[in-house]
Design an enzyme around this catalytic site. Sequence first.
Site, short mmCIF file in Angstrom:
data_model
loop_
_atom_site.label_atom_id
_atom_site.label_comp_id
_atom_site.label_asym_id
_atom_site.label_seq_id
_atom_site.Cartn_x
_atom_site.Cartn_y
_atom_site.Cartn_z
N ASP A 10 45.65 46.42 33.00
CA ASP A 10 44.79 45.17 33.44
C ASP A 10 45.53 44.02 33.77
O ASP A 10 46.23 43.35 32.69
CB ASP A 10 43.72 45.25 32.02
CG ASP A 10 42.82 44.27 32.18
OD1 ASP A 10 42.61 43.24 33.16
OD2 ASP A 10 41.58 44.46 31.48
N ILE A 11 45.23 43.48 34.57
CA ILE A 11 46.00 42.19 34.93
C ILE A 11 45.52 41.09 34.03
O ILE A 11 46.41 40.05 33.96
CB ILE A 11 45.67 41.92 36.49
CG1 ILE A 11 46.64 40.73 37.20
CG2 ILE A 11 44.17 41.03 36.58
CD1 ILE A 11 46.73 40.62 38.35
N ASN A 24 37.01 35.59 46.27
CA ASN A 24 36.22 35.35 47.55
C ASN A 24 36.29 33.72 47.66
O ASN A 24 36.68 32.97 46.99
CB ASN A 24 34.70 35.96 47.33
CG ASN A 24 34.11 35.21 46.30
OD1 ASN A 24 33.70 34.06 46.31
ND2 ASN A 24 33.55 36.03 45.51
N ASP A 34 38.23 39.52 39.92
CA ASP A 34 37.65 38.34 39.66
C ASP A 34 36.92 38.01 38.49
O ASP A 34 36.94 37.03 37.61
CB ASP A 34 36.92 37.88 40.85
CG ASP A 34 36.63 36.36 41.37
OD1 ASP A 34 37.31 35.73 40.74
OD2 ASP A 34 35.99 36.14 42.24
N THR A 127 41.61 46.03 47.89
CA THR A 127 41.37 47.46 47.93
C THR A 127 40.03 47.92 46.97
O THR A 127 40.00 49.05 46.66
CB THR A 127 42.77 47.95 47.13
OG1 THR A 127 42.74 47.59 45.74
CG2 THR A 127 44.01 47.85 47.75
N GLY A 128 39.40 47.00 46.57
CA GLY A 128 38.18 47.18 45.69
C GLY A 128 36.95 47.17 46.52
O GLY A 128 36.52 47.66 47.40
N TYR A 130 36.52 45.25 48.83
CA TYR A 130 36.83 44.93 50.26
C TYR A 130 37.36 46.04 50.98
O TYR A 130 37.72 45.98 52.03
CB TYR A 130 37.79 43.70 50.35
CG TYR A 130 37.01 42.39 49.99
CD1 TYR A 130 35.75 42.12 49.82
CD2 TYR A 130 37.90 41.12 50.15
CE1 TYR A 130 35.10 41.06 49.66
CE2 TYR A 130 37.21 40.00 49.89
CZ TYR A 130 36.06 39.67 49.70
OH TYR A 130 35.37 38.58 49.42
N1 AR6 Z 1 43.32 44.45 36.51
C1 AR6 Z 1 44.06 45.08 37.51
N2 AR6 Z 1 43.21 45.63 38.63
C2 AR6 Z 1 41.96 45.57 38.67
C3 AR6 Z 1 41.21 45.29 37.64
C4 AR6 Z 1 41.67 44.66 36.45
N3 AR6 Z 1 41.20 44.04 35.42
N4 AR6 Z 1 39.77 45.26 37.93
C5 AR6 Z 1 39.79 45.86 39.28
N5 AR6 Z 1 41.12 46.03 39.55
P1 AR6 Z 1 38.59 43.92 43.53
P2 AR6 Z 1 38.90 43.11 46.42
C6 AR6 Z 1 41.57 46.90 40.80
O1 AR6 Z 1 37.16 44.60 44.06
O2 AR6 Z 1 38.79 44.14 47.01
C7 AR6 Z 1 35.13 40.35 43.78
O3 AR6 Z 1 33.74 40.46 43.71
C8 AR6 Z 1 40.38 47.58 41.55
O4 AR6 Z 1 40.47 48.82 41.02
O5 AR6 Z 1 38.57 43.24 42.26
O6 AR6 Z 1 39.99 42.02 47.01
C9 AR6 Z 1 35.66 39.12 44.31
O7 AR6 Z 1 34.81 37.92 43.98
C10 AR6 Z 1 41.16 47.36 42.93
O8 AR6 Z 1 42.22 48.36 43.33
O9 AR6 Z 1 38.99 42.87 44.85
C11 AR6 Z 1 35.48 39.38 45.76
O10 AR6 Z 1 34.06 38.91 46.20
C12 AR6 Z 1 41.93 45.97 43.04
O11 AR6 Z 1 41.76 45.60 41.64
C13 AR6 Z 1 35.60 40.80 46.14
O12 AR6 Z 1 35.51 41.32 44.80
C14 AR6 Z 1 40.93 45.08 43.95
O13 AR6 Z 1 39.67 45.02 43.71
C15 AR6 Z 1 37.03 40.94 46.28
O14 AR6 Z 1 37.43 42.26 46.78
#
Ligand code: AR6
Length: 174
Positions: A10-11, A24, A34, A127-128, A130
């Site tokens: 977990d980051i 975002n 986020d 990668t989540g 988006y």
């Molecule tokens: N620690 C590490 N990695 C994580 C954690 C964590 N606690 N939680 C999720 N991930 P995302 P995006 C991973 O959706 O795709 C938000 O609503 C997750 O499995 O967090 O850039 C923002 O406000 C994935 O592999 O970011 C924006 O609107 C990665 O982190 C939007 O999502 C990124 O997933 C950004 O989307």
Amino acid sequence: MVAVTLVLGDITEQQVDAVVNAANSELLGGGGVDGAIHRRGGPAILAECRRLRDTEYPRGLPTGAAVATTAGELPARWVIHTVGPVWSARGDRAAQLAPLLASCYSESLRVAAGLGARTVAFPAVSTGVYRWPMDDAARIAIETVREYSADIDEARFVLFDSAAYDVFAERLAR
Ligand code: AR6
């Protein structure tokens, strides 16, 4: 030279100088990384984000850019917010967007170095929510960080599940 390391976890639990947030443009919170960062870091982060919107970024933080705030109660000094591109299944469009994903990493490192941060933790940006494919995101992330030569000791990718960790590990080994 920057050391590239991988962690499964977990980051928000990383003891580093700077933690990168997959934010975002609005900079006012969201889901995924986020949401976790704002939940664990407390209201001081959102307060600084609001100030940034009122001053430097009234129209929001552009995709590929990065900006720092306090890390609030996180075990880090700063959060660096960056905005990844939303994946497009159209090949030509994805090729146009890839430099913006690379820019998230290079701009975050540039901001980190400017603050004097030596260790930086990154999520797999885009990668989540988006939807950027993990393997391509890992390639872009690792290539970009490896090419970065400024005053950073460690760039740590924090992968949330073992599938993502394995993809990054495979890319890193190349
Ligand atoms: N620690 C590490 N990695 C994580 C954690 C964590 N606690 N939680 C999720 N991930 P995302 P995006 C991973 O959706 O795709 C938000 O609503 C997750 O499995 O967090 O850039 C923002 O406000 C994935 O592999 O970011 C924006 O609107 C990665 O982190 C939007 O999502 C990124 O997933 C950004 O989307």
